[in-house]
Design a protein around this motif. Structure first.
Motif, PDB file in Angstrom:
ATOM      1  N   SER A  30       0.856  -1.190   0.000  1.00  0.00           N
ATOM      2  CA  SER A  30       0.000   0.000   0.000  1.00  0.00           C
ATOM      3  C   SER A  30       0.893   1.240   0.000  1.00  0.00           C
ATOM      4  O   SER A  30       2.045   1.189   0.437  1.00  0.00           O
ATOM      5  CB  SER A  30      -0.903   0.009   1.238  1.00  0.00           C
ATOM      6  OG  SER A  30      -0.142   0.286   2.397  1.00  0.00           O
ATOM      7  N   PRO A  31       0.393   2.367  -0.495  1.00  0.00           N
ATOM      8  CA  PRO A  31       1.209   3.585  -0.521  1.00  0.00           C
ATOM      9  C   PRO A  31       1.772   3.962   0.859  1.00  0.00           C
ATOM     10  O   PRO A  31       2.949   4.330   0.978  1.00  0.00           O
ATOM     11  CB  PRO A  31       0.262   4.653  -1.047  1.00  0.00           C
ATOM     12  CG  PRO A  31      -0.716   3.887  -1.892  1.00  0.00           C
ATOM     13  CD  PRO A  31      -0.895   2.578  -1.177  1.00  0.00           C
ATOM     14  N   LEU A  32       0.951   3.868   1.912  1.00  0.00           N
ATOM     15  CA  LEU A  32       1.449   4.207   3.249  1.00  0.00           C
ATOM     16  C   LEU A  32       2.526   3.231   3.702  1.00  0.00           C
ATOM     17  O   LEU A  32       3.506   3.628   4.339  1.00  0.00           O
ATOM     18  CB  LEU A  32       0.313   4.221   4.270  1.00  0.00           C
ATOM     19  CG  LEU A  32      -0.605   5.437   4.241  1.00  0.00           C
ATOM     20  CD1 LEU A  32      -1.726   5.275   5.270  1.00  0.00           C
ATOM     21  CD2 LEU A  32       0.166   6.709   4.507  1.00  0.00           C
ATOM     22  N   VAL A  56      10.724  -5.976   9.219  1.00  0.00           N
ATOM     23  CA  VAL A  56       9.505  -5.536   8.556  1.00  0.00           C
ATOM     24  C   VAL A  56       8.561  -6.732   8.497  1.00  0.00           C
ATOM     25  O   VAL A  56       8.928  -7.805   8.011  1.00  0.00           O
ATOM     26  CB  VAL A  56       9.786  -5.000   7.139  1.00  0.00           C
ATOM     27  CG1 VAL A  56       8.491  -4.601   6.445  1.00  0.00           C
ATOM     28  CG2 VAL A  56      10.747  -3.818   7.204  1.00  0.00           C
ATOM     29  N   ILE A  57       7.360  -6.542   9.028  1.00  0.00           N
ATOM     30  CA  ILE A  57       6.376  -7.618   9.096  1.00  0.00           C
ATOM     31  C   ILE A  57       5.165  -7.225   8.272  1.00  0.00           C
ATOM     32  O   ILE A  57       4.500  -6.226   8.566  1.00  0.00           O
ATOM     33  CB  ILE A  57       5.979  -7.887  10.561  1.00  0.00           C
ATOM     34  CG1 ILE A  57       7.224  -8.281  11.356  1.00  0.00           C
ATOM     35  CG2 ILE A  57       4.898  -8.960  10.639  1.00  0.00           C
ATOM     36  CD1 ILE A  57       7.054  -8.201  12.846  1.00  0.00           C
ATOM     37  N   ALA A  73      -3.635  -0.877  13.357  1.00  0.00           N
ATOM     38  CA  ALA A  73      -3.558  -0.078  12.139  1.00  0.00           C
ATOM     39  C   ALA A  73      -2.141  -0.162  11.594  1.00  0.00           C
ATOM     40  O   ALA A  73      -1.193  -0.461  12.336  1.00  0.00           O
ATOM     41  CB  ALA A  73      -3.922   1.375  12.422  1.00  0.00           C
ATOM     42  N   THR A  74      -2.017   0.095  10.307  1.00  0.00           N
ATOM     43  CA  THR A  74      -0.678   0.123   9.721  1.00  0.00           C
ATOM     44  C   THR A  74      -0.496   1.416   8.949  1.00  0.00           C
ATOM     45  O   THR A  74      -1.478   2.010   8.513  1.00  0.00           O
ATOM     46  CB  THR A  74      -0.459  -1.068   8.762  1.00  0.00           C
ATOM     47  OG1 THR A  74      -1.408  -0.989   7.709  1.00  0.00           O
ATOM     48  CG2 THR A  74      -0.523  -2.385   9.497  1.00  0.00           C
ATOM     49  N   PRO A  75       0.733   1.848   8.803  1.00  0.00           N
ATOM     50  CA  PRO A  75       1.924   1.237   9.378  1.00  0.00           C
ATOM     51  C   PRO A  75       2.020   1.496  10.882  1.00  0.00           C
ATOM     52  O   PRO A  75       1.520   2.497  11.377  1.00  0.00           O
ATOM     53  CB  PRO A  75       3.069   1.900   8.634  1.00  0.00           C
ATOM     54  CG  PRO A  75       2.520   3.193   8.130  1.00  0.00           C
ATOM     55  CD  PRO A  75       1.053   2.988   7.937  1.00  0.00           C
ATOM     56  N   THR A  76       2.652   0.577  11.576  1.00  0.00           N
ATOM     57  CA  THR A  76       2.962   0.731  12.992  1.00  0.00           C
ATOM     58  C   THR A  76       4.445   0.449  13.174  1.00  0.00           C
ATOM     59  O   THR A  76       4.936  -0.592  12.742  1.00  0.00           O
ATOM     60  CB  THR A  76       2.145  -0.231  13.871  1.00  0.00           C
ATOM     61  OG1 THR A  76       0.761   0.100  13.768  1.00  0.00           O
ATOM     62  CG2 THR A  76       2.561  -0.145  15.333  1.00  0.00           C
ATOM     63  N   LEU A  77       5.146   1.380  13.792  1.00  0.00           N
ATOM     64  CA  LEU A  77       6.562   1.214  14.105  1.00  0.00           C
ATOM     65  C   LEU A  77       6.673   0.983  15.598  1.00  0.00           C
ATOM     66  O   LEU A  77       6.141   1.758  16.393  1.00  0.00           O
ATOM     67  CB  LEU A  77       7.353   2.463  13.699  1.00  0.00           C
ATOM     68  CG  LEU A  77       8.850   2.438  14.009  1.00  0.00           C
ATOM     69  CD1 LEU A  77       9.558   1.346  13.212  1.00  0.00           C
ATOM     70  CD2 LEU A  77       9.463   3.807  13.714  1.00  0.00           C
ATOM     71  N   ARG A  87       5.363   2.579  20.612  1.00  0.00           N
ATOM     72  CA  ARG A  87       4.618   2.287  19.386  1.00  0.00           C
ATOM     73  C   ARG A  87       4.179   3.587  18.734  1.00  0.00           C
ATOM     74  O   ARG A  87       3.630   4.450  19.404  1.00  0.00           O
ATOM     75  CB  ARG A  87       3.370   1.459  19.690  1.00  0.00           C
ATOM     76  CG  ARG A  87       3.654   0.084  20.141  1.00  0.00           C
ATOM     77  CD  ARG A  87       2.360  -0.600  20.583  1.00  0.00           C
ATOM     78  NE  ARG A  87       2.630  -1.978  20.876  1.00  0.00           N
ATOM     79  CZ  ARG A  87       2.185  -2.995  20.149  1.00  0.00           C
ATOM     80  NH1 ARG A  87       1.388  -2.770  19.130  1.00  0.00           N
ATOM     81  NH2 ARG A  87       2.506  -4.224  20.451  1.00  0.00           N
ATOM     82  N   LEU A  88       4.396   3.668  17.428  1.00  0.00           N
ATOM     83  CA  LEU A  88       3.912   4.792  16.641  1.00  0.00           C
ATOM     84  C   LEU A  88       3.013   4.242  15.556  1.00  0.00           C
ATOM     85  O   LEU A  88       3.399   3.346  14.815  1.00  0.00           O
ATOM     86  CB  LEU A  88       5.071   5.539  15.983  1.00  0.00           C
ATOM     87  CG  LEU A  88       5.970   6.294  16.936  1.00  0.00           C
ATOM     88  CD1 LEU A  88       7.194   6.788  16.206  1.00  0.00           C
ATOM     89  CD2 LEU A  88       5.212   7.451  17.529  1.00  0.00           C
ATOM     90  N   ILE A  89       1.824   4.774  15.465  1.00  0.00           N
ATOM     91  CA  ILE A  89       0.844   4.283  14.509  1.00  0.00           C
ATOM     92  C   ILE A  89       0.555   5.374  13.496  1.00  0.00           C
ATOM     93  O   ILE A  89       0.278   6.512  13.869  1.00  0.00           O
ATOM     94  CB  ILE A  89      -0.461   3.889  15.230  1.00  0.00           C
ATOM     95  CG1 ILE A  89      -0.176   2.803  16.252  1.00  0.00           C
ATOM     96  CG2 ILE A  89      -1.518   3.439  14.235  1.00  0.00           C
ATOM     97  CD1 ILE A  89      -1.310   2.552  17.212  1.00  0.00           C
ATOM     98  N   GLY A  90       0.633   5.037  12.220  1.00  0.00           N
ATOM     99  CA  GLY A  90       0.225   5.993  11.204  1.00  0.00           C
ATOM    100  C   GLY A  90       1.278   6.273  10.166  1.00  0.00           C
ATOM    101  O   GLY A  90       2.180   5.480   9.935  1.00  0.00           O
ATOM    102  N   ASP A  91       1.174   7.424   9.573  1.00  0.00           N
ATOM    103  CA  ASP A  91       1.905   7.798   8.376  1.00  0.00           C
ATOM    104  C   ASP A  91       3.427   7.900   8.548  1.00  0.00           C
ATOM    105  O   ASP A  91       4.163   7.648   7.617  1.00  0.00           O
ATOM    106  CB  ASP A  91       1.308   9.120   7.879  1.00  0.00           C
ATOM    107  CG  ASP A  91       1.803   9.502   6.517  1.00  0.00           C
ATOM    108  OD1 ASP A  91       2.353   8.643   5.816  1.00  0.00           O
ATOM    109  OD2 ASP A  91       1.638  10.663   6.155  1.00  0.00           O
TER     110      ASP A  91
END
Length: 140
Positions: A30-32, A56-57, A73-77, A87-91
């Motif tokens: 996906s683009p994100l 990367v999963i 939600a993805t992406p999640t770092l 945890r960071l969720i989003g763009d």
């Protein structure tokens, strides 16, 4: 927010040899997800070199991981090491803020300019899995 000139400015003194372990959860191409991979590679993997392990999963390839790891939600770092887990969720496009959070945590002045302390995994208004909407009913 002030510009950060280098990654080394973010790492607390005496911790320049600390190793970092991250997981980046994405959904296919996906683009994100593609943008998140690119940003993590450019802004974390390359500058940290052999001090960073980034897994990367792809949740499309293995959807059971999402439930097991509580990925909503993805992406999640996710920064697994050093602790605490963050945890960071989003763009992930505000990468100065992302790098600061994942490298030093939520108590860094760039993230918490008011001087108040954030709890583990939290950083001001940055997206975080520890943030929850208020469950209090609205007042009349």
């Amino acid at each position: 927010m002030s510009e950060v000139a280098s990654l080394e400015e973010l790492i607390p003194s005496g911790q320049s040899s600390v190793s970092y372990r991250f997981q980046l959860f994405v959904t296919g191409s996906s683009p994100l997800s593609l943008r998140a991979r690119e940003h993590v590679s450019r802004h974390l993997a390359e500058p940290l070199g052999d001090r960073a392990e980034i897994e990367v999963i792809d949740l499309i390839a293995d959807p059971t991981v999402a439930r097991r790891e509580r990925i909503v939600a993805t992406p999640t770092l996710v920064r697994l090491e050093p602790s605490p887990v963050v945890r960071l969720i989003g763009d992930l496009t505000d990468f100065e803020r992302v790098r600061t959070l994942v490298l030093v945590g939520g108590d860094h002045p760039l993230l918490n300019p008011g001087g108040g302390e954030s709890g583990p995994g939290e950083a001001g208004a940055a997206p975080s899995s520890t943030e929850r909407p208020s469950s209090s009913p609205p007042r009349s």
